[in-house]
Design an enzyme around this catalytic site. Structure first.
Site, PDB file in Angstrom:
ATOM      1  N   ARG A 152       0.848  -1.203   0.000  1.00  0.00           N
ATOM      2  CA  ARG A 152       0.000   0.000   0.000  1.00  0.00           C
ATOM      3  C   ARG A 152       0.873   1.239   0.000  1.00  0.00           C
ATOM      4  NH1 ARG A 152      -3.096  -3.055   4.429  1.00  0.00           N
ATOM      5  NH2 ARG A 152      -4.541  -4.278   3.159  1.00  0.00           N
ATOM      6  N   CYS A 174      -2.580 -13.645  -4.156  1.00  0.00           N
ATOM      7  CA  CYS A 174      -2.262 -14.113  -2.801  1.00  0.00           C
ATOM      8  C   CYS A 174      -2.351 -15.629  -2.714  1.00  0.00           C
ATOM      9  CB  CYS A 174      -3.183 -13.462  -1.774  1.00  0.00           C
ATOM     10  SG  CYS A 174      -4.914 -13.829  -2.051  1.00  0.00           S
TER      11      CYS A 174
HETATM   12  N1  SAH Z   1      -7.460  -5.144  -1.325  1.00  0.00           N
HETATM   13  C1  SAH Z   1      -7.897  -5.547   0.004  1.00  0.00           C
HETATM   14  C2  SAH Z   1      -7.953  -7.050   0.205  1.00  0.00           C
HETATM   15  C3  SAH Z   1      -8.720  -7.804  -0.824  1.00  0.00           C
HETATM   16  S1  SAH Z   1      -9.170  -9.414  -0.312  1.00  0.00           S
HETATM   17  C4  SAH Z   1      -7.007  -4.920   1.059  1.00  0.00           C
HETATM   18  O1  SAH Z   1      -6.033  -4.257   0.723  1.00  0.00           O
HETATM   19  O2  SAH Z   1      -7.293  -5.104   2.232  1.00  0.00           O
HETATM   20  C5  SAH Z   1     -10.214  -9.893  -1.626  1.00  0.00           C
HETATM   21  C6  SAH Z   1     -11.553  -9.168  -1.668  1.00  0.00           C
HETATM   22  O3  SAH Z   1     -12.216  -9.602  -2.841  1.00  0.00           O
HETATM   23  C7  SAH Z   1     -12.493  -9.477  -0.525  1.00  0.00           C
HETATM   24  O4  SAH Z   1     -12.865  -8.274   0.111  1.00  0.00           O
HETATM   25  C8  SAH Z   1     -13.729 -10.126  -1.177  1.00  0.00           C
HETATM   26  O5  SAH Z   1     -14.946  -9.691  -0.613  1.00  0.00           O
HETATM   27  C9  SAH Z   1     -13.611  -9.635  -2.599  1.00  0.00           C
HETATM   28  N2  SAH Z   1     -14.181 -10.490  -3.657  1.00  0.00           N
HETATM   29  C10 SAH Z   1     -14.145 -11.845  -3.770  1.00  0.00           C
HETATM   30  N3  SAH Z   1     -14.679 -12.231  -4.947  1.00  0.00           N
HETATM   31  C11 SAH Z   1     -15.061 -11.089  -5.586  1.00  0.00           C
HETATM   32  C12 SAH Z   1     -15.655 -10.827  -6.863  1.00  0.00           C
HETATM   33  N4  SAH Z   1     -15.980 -11.817  -7.705  1.00  0.00           N
HETATM   34  N5  SAH Z   1     -15.893  -9.549  -7.203  1.00  0.00           N
HETATM   35  C13 SAH Z   1     -15.568  -8.535  -6.352  1.00  0.00           C
HETATM   36  N6  SAH Z   1     -14.998  -8.732  -5.165  1.00  0.00           N
HETATM   37  C14 SAH Z   1     -14.741  -9.992  -4.773  1.00  0.00           C
END
Ligand code: SAH
Length: 393
Positions: free
Chosen positions: A209, A336
């Site tokens: 970030r 991840c």
């Molecule tokens: N970028 C975030 C972490 C992302 S974790 C950070 O920095 O904290 C992955 C995220 O993807 C989760 O919040 C989950 O709700 C979302 N997610 C999972 N499948 C998805 C989809 N098909 N479309 C949109 N969001 C999705």
């Protein structure tokens, strides 16, 4: 006498190279009738002592090593391990108040995760051997860290492979009202350790970030899979003109909105609840374009068997993300999933770029934050990739 396990001939090399897992198939002989969760000494076929770990006859992984010396695995053992883990964080992120305190194998405590959120510890016991020692582990954590609360989030499906139920609840102290606010890189984030995803927040992206800073001043930023808006809020802090976040979880989107407001961004942050695949397609049809696109999807490849469909998923997301960038714009793309190796991930992004006819310049190749240390002997401990590219003009 302590129970022991002797490995099959030539099955010791992986362990000598630093791995901590001994599969059922590696074991030639068990002596002393260990019960599930008991500590066993592990020997190579020629009798060389390899280490000491806990045993689970019901898991594919029969033994996970805790130490390579003949020391008792007691409360003071865990205390020393916790203190060592704490000292590492103090060295590599001295100002952090929220971080992963114990990262399982990475801190030589396989099966134990502890996240520190200000003065609250959130614990996951992932294996039978760790679960069986929960009391002395919590005691050692309380002694080492003097937390206000220790809260358990062992609601992790992989516990079933260990023959364990999913569990969650307060283990010690008094939990502050949830959601609570944590600090990261000088910003505030509301999290809920009782109901959020995983333990409530994705600490592993902390350094990635921060790496947005040079690329976002004045930019219009799209944060895909934004969860509680952590990348988006960082982008605003580093000078983005406007951010748009998207996530399929209503809870995540609402929390992202509150997190933008919490940091003083009320007119420049927008979050929508949508499926990222549909959303990206729609954006492509409209003429919306961005200066920075961040892609941080969940682990599409949860196991080796899911590799091909996962690869297609990652490629599609990257293709769609790239198409939305202005020439000269930046792509910040993450994976991840341990089962998506770094070189393979790099390759698939390049394929997406070729398909989208967007030649790239690689700006940075990054991984998980240093509070998620990688043991070279345990490839499974490396999972996060974060690549930053610039689309050529
Ligand atoms: N970028 C975030 C972490 C992302 S974790 C950070 O920095 O904290 C992955 C995220 O993807 C989760 O919040 C989950 O709700 C979302 N997610 C999972 N499948 C998805 C989809 N098909 N479309 C949109 N969001 C999705």
């Amino acid at each position: 006498m302590m129970a022991s396990a002797t490995l099959k001939p030539r099955h010791e090399q992986r362990i000598l190279n630093g791995h901590l897992w001994i599969y059922q198939g590696n074991v030639a002989r068990l002596d002393g009738e260990p019960s599930p969760g008991d500590i066993v000494d592990v020997f190579a076929a020629d009798g060389e002592f390899l280490g000491r770990g806990y045993y689970n006859p019901h898991s594919q992984i029969a033994i996970r090593l805790l130490t390579r010396v003949k020391e008792p695995v007691d409360r003071s053992f865990f205390l020393r391990r916790i203190q060592r883990a704490r000292a590492w964080r103090a060295r590599v992120m001295p100002d952090a108040t929220s971080y992963r305190l114990i990262y399982s194998e990475g801190d030589l405590l396989p099966g134990l995760i502890v996240d520190r959120y200000e003065d609250v510890l959130v614990v996951q016991f992932l294996t039978l051997g760790m679960d069986a020692r929960r009391e002395i582990i919590v005691e050692a954590l309380v002694e080492a860290e003097s937390p206000r609360a220790v809260y358990e989030r062992s609601d992790v499906p992989s516990r079933r492979y260990e023959g364990l139920e999913l569990r969650q609840g307060l283990l010690w102290g008094e939990l502050p009202e949830q959601p609570m606010v944590i600090r990261e890189n000088g910003l505030s984030f509301e999290i809920d350790v009782t109901g959020g995803q995983k333990t409530g927040y994705f600490l592993d992206q902390k350094e990635n970030r921060r790496s947005l800073a040079p690329f976002v001043p004045g930019a219009r930023v799209l944060d895909v899979f934004c969860h509680n808006g952590a990348f988006a809020v960082h982008a605003l802090r580093y000078g983005a003109r406007e951010v748009l976040g998207v996530d399929s979880s209503e809870q995540a989107v609402q929390s992202a909105r509150r997190n933008a407001a919490l940091n003083g961004y009320t007119k420049s942050a927008w979050f929508v609840e949508a499926n990222a695949f549909d959303f990206l397609r729609e954006m492509d049809r409209s003429s919306e374009r961005f200066d920075v696109v961040i892609l941080d999807p969940p682990a599409f490849a949860k196991s080796k068997a899911h590799f091909e469909p996962a690869r297609r998923g990652y490629k599609e997301v990257n293709l769609r993300g790239l198409k939305l960038l202005h020439p000269g714009g930046f792509l910040v793309t993450c994976s991840c999933s341990h089962h998506m190796p770094a070189d393979e991930f790099y390759r698939l992004v390049l394929e997406a770029a070729n398909d989208a006819r967007r030649p790239l310049r690689l700006v940075e190749s990054r991984g998980q934050a240093k509070d998620h240390p990688i043991l070279t002997g345990v490839p499974e401990s490396a999972y996060l990739k974060c690549l930053i590219f610039q689309v050529l003009e």
